[in-house]
Motif scaffolding. Structure first.
Motif, PDB file in Angstrom:
ATOM      1  N   ALA A   1      56.457  63.680  46.251  1.00 35.96           N
ATOM      2  CA  ALA A   1      55.725  64.598  47.134  1.00 35.96           C
ATOM      3  C   ALA A   1      55.961  64.310  48.611  1.00 35.96           C
ATOM      4  N   LEU A   2      56.453  63.120  48.939  1.00 35.27           N
ATOM      5  CA  LEU A   2      56.597  62.727  50.334  1.00 35.27           C
ATOM      6  C   LEU A   2      57.416  63.711  51.170  1.00 35.27           C
ATOM      7  N   PRO A   3      58.588  64.185  50.710  1.00 34.15           N
ATOM      8  CA  PRO A   3      59.337  65.145  51.540  1.00 34.15           C
ATOM      9  C   PRO A   3      58.570  66.427  51.829  1.00 34.15           C
ATOM     10  N   PHE A   4      57.883  66.975  50.809  1.00 37.73           N
ATOM     11  CA  PHE A   4      57.131  68.215  51.015  1.00 37.73           C
ATOM     12  C   PHE A   4      55.999  68.006  52.020  1.00 37.73           C
ATOM     13  N   ILE A   5      55.274  66.911  51.860  1.00 34.12           N
ATOM     14  CA  ILE A   5      54.137  66.645  52.739  1.00 34.12           C
ATOM     15  C   ILE A   5      54.605  66.357  54.158  1.00 34.12           C
ATOM     16  N   TYR A   6      55.636  65.547  54.292  1.00 33.20           N
ATOM     17  CA  TYR A   6      56.085  65.159  55.638  1.00 33.20           C
ATOM     18  C   TYR A   6      56.613  66.358  56.412  1.00 33.20           C
ATOM     19  N   ARG A   7      57.461  67.182  55.780  1.00 32.00           N
ATOM     20  CA  ARG A   7      58.061  68.293  56.521  1.00 32.00           C
ATOM     21  C   ARG A   7      57.006  69.337  56.905  1.00 32.00           C
TER      22      ARG A   7
ATOM     23  N   LEU B   1      49.488  60.821  56.765  1.00 38.12           N
ATOM     24  CA  LEU B   1      48.870  61.397  57.964  1.00 38.12           C
ATOM     25  C   LEU B   1      48.742  60.393  59.116  1.00 38.12           C
ATOM     26  N   PRO B   2      48.176  59.190  58.911  1.00 34.37           N
ATOM     27  CA  PRO B   2      48.124  58.233  60.027  1.00 34.37           C
ATOM     28  C   PRO B   2      49.511  57.832  60.526  1.00 34.37           C
ATOM     29  N   ALA B   3      50.454  57.652  59.589  1.00 35.41           N
ATOM     30  CA  ALA B   3      51.811  57.274  59.999  1.00 35.41           C
ATOM     31  C   ALA B   3      52.463  58.367  60.835  1.00 35.41           C
ATOM     32  N   MET B   4      52.279  59.622  60.438  1.00 36.47           N
ATOM     33  CA  MET B   4      52.868  60.724  61.200  1.00 36.47           C
ATOM     34  C   MET B   4      52.215  60.874  62.564  1.00 36.47           C
TER      35      MET B   4
ATOM     36  N   LYS C   1      46.073  73.817  58.089  1.00 34.98           N
ATOM     37  CA  LYS C   1      46.976  74.737  57.405  1.00 34.98           C
ATOM     38  C   LYS C   1      48.241  74.023  56.932  1.00 34.98           C
ATOM     39  N   GLY C   2      48.761  73.124  57.762  1.00 37.44           N
ATOM     40  CA  GLY C   2      49.934  72.369  57.345  1.00 37.44           C
ATOM     41  C   GLY C   2      49.635  71.482  56.147  1.00 37.44           C
ATOM     42  N   VAL C   3      48.472  70.856  56.143  1.00 46.21           N
ATOM     43  CA  VAL C   3      48.074  70.009  55.013  1.00 46.21           C
ATOM     44  C   VAL C   3      47.909  70.849  53.755  1.00 46.21           C
ATOM     45  N   MET C   4      47.317  72.035  53.894  1.00 43.53           N
ATOM     46  CA  MET C   4      47.110  72.900  52.733  1.00 43.53           C
ATOM     47  C   MET C   4      48.443  73.354  52.142  1.00 43.53           C
ATOM     48  N   ILE C   5      49.378  73.731  53.015  1.00 42.72           N
ATOM     49  CA  ILE C   5      50.702  74.133  52.526  1.00 42.72           C
ATOM     50  C   ILE C   5      51.392  72.979  51.823  1.00 42.72           C
ATOM     51  N   ALA C   6      51.299  71.782  52.411  1.00 42.01           N
ATOM     52  CA  ALA C   6      51.927  70.603  51.815  1.00 42.01           C
ATOM     53  C   ALA C   6      51.332  70.300  50.445  1.00 42.01           C
ATOM     54  N   VAL C   7      50.018  70.401  50.326  1.00 36.60           N
ATOM     55  CA  VAL C   7      49.352  70.097  49.059  1.00 36.60           C
ATOM     56  C   VAL C   7      49.732  71.114  47.987  1.00 36.60           C
ATOM     57  N   LEU C   8      49.749  72.392  48.344  1.00 34.80           N
ATOM     58  CA  LEU C   8      50.071  73.423  47.356  1.00 34.80           C
ATOM     59  C   LEU C   8      51.522  73.320  46.890  1.00 34.80           C
TER      60      LEU C   8
ATOM     61  N   ILE D   1      53.718  68.979  57.371  1.00 32.24           N
ATOM     62  CA  ILE D   1      52.816  68.482  58.413  1.00 32.24           C
ATOM     63  C   ILE D   1      53.564  68.240  59.713  1.00 32.24           C
ATOM     64  N   SER D   2      54.812  67.798  59.630  1.00 33.28           N
ATOM     65  CA  SER D   2      55.608  67.589  60.845  1.00 33.28           C
ATOM     66  C   SER D   2      55.807  68.894  61.608  1.00 33.28           C
ATOM     67  N   ASN D   3      56.096  69.961  60.899  1.00 32.61           N
ATOM     68  CA  ASN D   3      56.236  71.267  61.558  1.00 32.61           C
ATOM     69  C   ASN D   3      54.924  71.703  62.198  1.00 32.61           C
ATOM     70  N   ASN D   4      53.818  71.425  61.534  1.00 36.58           N
ATOM     71  CA  ASN D   4      52.506  71.770  62.081  1.00 36.58           C
ATOM     72  C   ASN D   4      52.201  70.953  63.340  1.00 36.58           C
ATOM     73  N   ILE D   5      52.556  69.673  63.336  1.00 38.16           N
ATOM     74  CA  ILE D   5      52.331  68.814  64.504  1.00 38.16           C
ATOM     75  C   ILE D   5      53.140  69.314  65.700  1.00 38.16           C
ATOM     76  N   GLN D   6      54.374  69.728  65.473  1.00 37.80           N
ATOM     77  CA  GLN D   6      55.197  70.257  66.558  1.00 37.80           C
ATOM     78  C   GLN D   6      54.634  71.568  67.097  1.00 37.80           C
ATOM     79  N   ALA D   7      53.980  72.340  66.240  1.00 38.09           N
ATOM     80  CA  ALA D   7      53.450  73.640  66.676  1.00 38.09           C
ATOM     81  C   ALA D   7      52.183  73.509  67.503  1.00 38.09           C
ATOM     82  N   ILE D   8      51.376  72.453  67.297  1.00 34.40           N
ATOM     83  CA  ILE D   8      50.089  72.352  68.001  1.00 34.40           C
ATOM     84  C   ILE D   8      50.201  71.598  69.325  1.00 34.40           C
ATOM     85  N   ASN D   9      51.368  71.024  69.631  1.00 33.29           N
ATOM     86  CA  ASN D   9      51.559  70.257  70.863  1.00 33.29           C
ATOM     87  C   ASN D   9      50.570  69.086  70.907  1.00 33.29           C
TER      88      ASN D   9
END
Length: 261
Positions: free
Chosen positions: A144-150, A82-85, A189-196, A152-160
């Motif tokens: 887990a890194l690919p699932f978490i990164y993608r 999360l901090p790195a992203m 929501k992005g974190v929850m999806i990544a965790v699940l 959360i990355s999509n969520n970051i792009q969506a929130i501007n």
């Protein structure tokens, strides 16, 4: 869409769900059967296989080990990723393309090859952690890194992200205050999806768990493998219990997410 077409689509969806659930229902039926051999239907229904399974302390320990490793790896991943992203999305957006390549590296090497390399690397020396949960937590972090990164990355792009930070700065918040109290809640929501997604994949992982720790820190999948020669009714009850654990964790996560909304 007409009512007839809507009913047709609903019927098709129900048939597809039934086909997908058919193997699971058959496994459940075998787990509840006293005997099921030459007949189409079982000879009787019993709960003794589930009682024997949940009364086995070895199973409960293996389940606890799996949950501990999965949630430990996910917590470790979120604390680092999360901090790195956030820094990449805010200051170095061009690094996103590099990260998209790096996160796929764990899947470019077969698990057996990776396990052999990890065994040679961590079997001796200052980090002799083979056979301990620490090596499995580190390994699951990479998986887990690919699932978490993608996610959360999509969520970051969506929130501007930049507009949120600029608005928070105008209101007098520092960058880290804005990240903690403005950006992070919007990434829930992005974190929850990544965790699940990561949890459902990690709890079913077998190769790394069996080769790196085996019975020294037995996980649920290793326990299932070691019980493969026991009663088929018992192993069927184990498979159903595994699915119930995943469903329970998913349900609890959805409940918590809905309460915070």
């Amino acid at each position: 869409m007409s009512p007839l077409e809507r009913r047709y689509h609903q019927t098709v969806v129900l048939l597809v769900l039934l086909i997908l659930l058919l193997p699971l229902l058959a496994t459940l039926g075998y787990a509840l059967a006293t005997e099921w051999g030459a007949t189409i239907l079982p000879n009787g229904v019993t709960l003794k296989w589930f009682i024997a399974l949940w009364g086995d302390s070895r199973f409960l320990v293996a389940l606890g080990h799996s949950l501990l490793i999965c949630f430990g790896a996910l917590l470790f991943s979120l604390l680092l990723v999360l901090p790195a992203m956030f820094v990449i999305a805010w200051r170095f957006p061009r690094l996103d393309g590099v990260m998209n390549v790096l996160i796929l590296l764990p899947f470019s090497v077969p698990p057996v090859v990776s396990s052999v390399g990890l065994l040679q690397l961590y079997s001796s020396g200052p980090l002799a952690i083979t056979g301990t949960p620490w090596i499995l937590i580190g390994c699951y972090f990479a998986i887990a890194l690919p699932f978490i990164y993608r996610a959360i990355s999509n969520n970051i792009q969506a929130i501007n992200l930049k507009e949120l930070l600029d608005a928070a700065h105008l209101l007098g918040a520092s960058t880290w205050q804005a990240a903690l109290w403005v950006v992070l809640p919007n990434l829930r929501k992005g974190v929850m999806i990544a965790v699940l997604l990561s949890f459902s994949f990690l709890i079913g992982e077998f190769v790394f768990a069996n080769l790196l720790v085996g019975t020294r820190f037995e996980t649920l999948q290793v326990y299932l493998y070691n019980k493969r020669n026991d009663s088929g009714h018992f192993t069927s009850a184990l498979v159903i219990s595994y699915f119930l654990v995943v469903l329970l964790v998913t349900w609890l996560a959805n409940i918590l997410n809905r309460e915070k909304s």
